[in-house]
Design an enzyme around this catalytic site. Structure first.
Site, mmCIF file in Angstrom:
data_model
loop_
_atom_site.group_PDB
_atom_site.id
_atom_site.type_symbol
_atom_site.label_atom_id
_atom_site.label_comp_id
_atom_site.label_asym_id
_atom_site.label_seq_id
_atom_site.Cartn_x
_atom_site.Cartn_y
_atom_site.Cartn_z
ATOM 1 C CE LYS A 12 1.164 1.158 4.506
ATOM 2 N NZ LYS A 12 1.769 2.385 4.880
ATOM 3 C CG ASP A 139 -0.075 -0.356 8.119
ATOM 4 O OD1 ASP A 139 -0.854 0.592 8.506
ATOM 5 O OD2 ASP A 139 1.023 0.007 7.950
#
Ligand code: C5P
Length: 306
Positions: A12, A139
Site C-alpha cells: 500500500k 496495517d
C-alpha cells in the site's frame, strides 16, 4: 500430492496520513487514506508439522524467518483462535520493500491468514479474519481488503473510499529500511504539545471520486514526513528529484523510506522513472498502479491429507 494454497496480497501507499496523540498503548491516533498498489506479496501455504517460514524475492535476506516474522505470528494466531492442531510451511515471495512504509510485512500476515484459513479449512468469515488481522498490526486489515480506504483509530478501523479511476505512481525504493517505531518517536519529539484529532480533508474524498490526479495532487500530505527526513536526511534529495520531474505530487509512504510520486498519465510516468533513475537517488525506481485488490486466492491444490 500435498495440499497447497497460494494467496497474493498487495502493498500500500498512503495518499494522506495525519497523526494525532499517542495513546496509552503506545500507538498514535491516525487518519489515513490507503491505496493498495500493484506490488504484491505471494504466500504459498503447504501442510506441515509445525510453522515454518522461508522467504525469497526483494530484500529477502533482511526478513526474519522465526517466530517474530509477521506471517509466522499470523499462522500461530489463527491456529490458536480456531484450535486447529495442523501446521504449515509458508513460502513467501516478496515484491514489497522490507521496512519501506508500504506494508510488506502486513501483506504477508494478511495473505497468511487467508491461506491458512483455506488450507486448514477453518472457515472463518472475512470479518473474523479482519479482527485477527487488527491484532497483528495496524496495517494488516487493509491488506485484506485492498482498494482505497480511509483508516482511523490506529489506522485499522477501515471505511472503503468511494474512489474512481486508476492512478499511476512512481516509487523510489531504498534497500535500507526505516523502523516505524523510530519514526513515530521522532514525531513525538518534534510535536511535544497537545495535537488536534487527525482528520481527512473532505476535498480529498471528492478528488478520489473525480478520478482526476490533478485534483488529488495538492491534497496529498504525510505528517510523518518531517520525522522520516530527520531519521533519514537523504529523503529530501529523493523528494527534490521528484519535484524536478513531471511528478505532480510527492511524499513518503507510511513512515518511509519509500518516496512516492504521482504521475498525471502513463507518458509522464515513464519520464519520471527515467529522470529518477538518472538522478541516482534511490536503490530502485518502479512504476505501479492503484487501486489493487486485497488478499485473494491465486491457486490451490487439494491434497490427500483430508
Ligand atoms: O501496527 P504495527 O505493528 O505495524 O506498528 C509498528 C509500530 O509503529 C508500533 O509499535 C508503534 O510504535 C508505531 N505505530 C504508532 N501508531 C500507529 C501505528 C504504528 O505509533 N497508529
Amino acid at each position: 500430492m500435498t495440499a497447497s494454497v497460494h494467496v497474493r496480497a498487495p502493498g500500500k501507499i498512503n495518499i494522506a496520513l495525519r497523526v494525532g496523540a499517542r495513546e496509552a498503548d503506545g500507538y498514535h491516533r491516525l487518519a489515513t487514506v490507503f491505496q493498495a498498489v500493484s506490488l504484491y506479496e505471494d504466500v504459498v501455504a503447504r501442510d506441515g508439522d509445525d510453522i515454518q517460514v522461508s522467504v525469497t524475492g526483494r530484500q529477502a535476506d533482511q526478513v526474519p524467518t522465526g517466530p517474530e516474522n509477521l506471517a509466522y505470528r499470523a499462522a500461530r494466531l489463527l491456529a490458536e483462535a480456531t484450535g486447529t492442531q495442523r501446521g504449515v510451511q509458508l513460502q513467501i515471495h516478496k515484491q514489497v520493500p522490507t521496512a519501506g512504509g508500504m506494508g510488506g510485512g502486513s501483506a504477508d500476515a494478511a495473505a497468511t491468514l487467508l491461506a491458512c484459513d483455506l488450507l486448514w479449512q477453518t472457515g472463518l468469515a472475512r470479518e473474523e479474519l479482519g479482527e485477527l488481522a487488527a491484532e497483528l498490526g495496524a496495517d494488516v486489515p487493509f491488506a485484506l481488503t485492498g482498494q482505497t480506504a480511509v483508516g482511523v483509530g490506529r489506522g485499522d478501523v477501515l471505511t472503503p473510499a468511494l474512489a474512481r479511476g486508476r492512478y499511476t505512481w512512481v516509487l523510489a525504493i531504498s534497500h535500507r529500511g526505516l523502523a516505524t517505531p523510530q519514526v513515530f518517536s521522532e514525531w513525538d519529539q518534534q510535536n511535544p504539545g497537545p495535537v488536534p484529532e487527525p482528520t481527512i480533508d473532505p476535498r480529498l474524498m471528492q478528488a478520489l471520486l473525480s478520478a482526476d490526479p490533478w485534483r488529488l495532487a495538492p491534497l496529498m500530505v504525510n505528517e510523518l514526513q518531517p520525522a522520516a527526513v530527520a531519521a533519514r536526511p537523504e529523503l529530501d534529495q529523493v523528494m527534490g528529484a521528484f519535484l524536478r520531474s513531471p511528478a505532480i505530487a510527492t511524499t513518503i509512504s507510511g513512515s518511509g523510506p519509500t518516496v512516492i510520486g504521482l504521475a498525471a498519465d502513463a507518458v509522464d510516468a515513464n519520464e519520471i522513472v527515467s529522470q529518477l533513475t538518472a538522478a541516482a537517488v534511490a536503490d530502485e525506481v518502479l512504476m505501479v498502479h492503484g487501486p489493487a485488490p486485497g488478499a485473494r486466492l491465486v491457486a490451490s491444490v487439494m491434497g490427500e491429507a483430508d
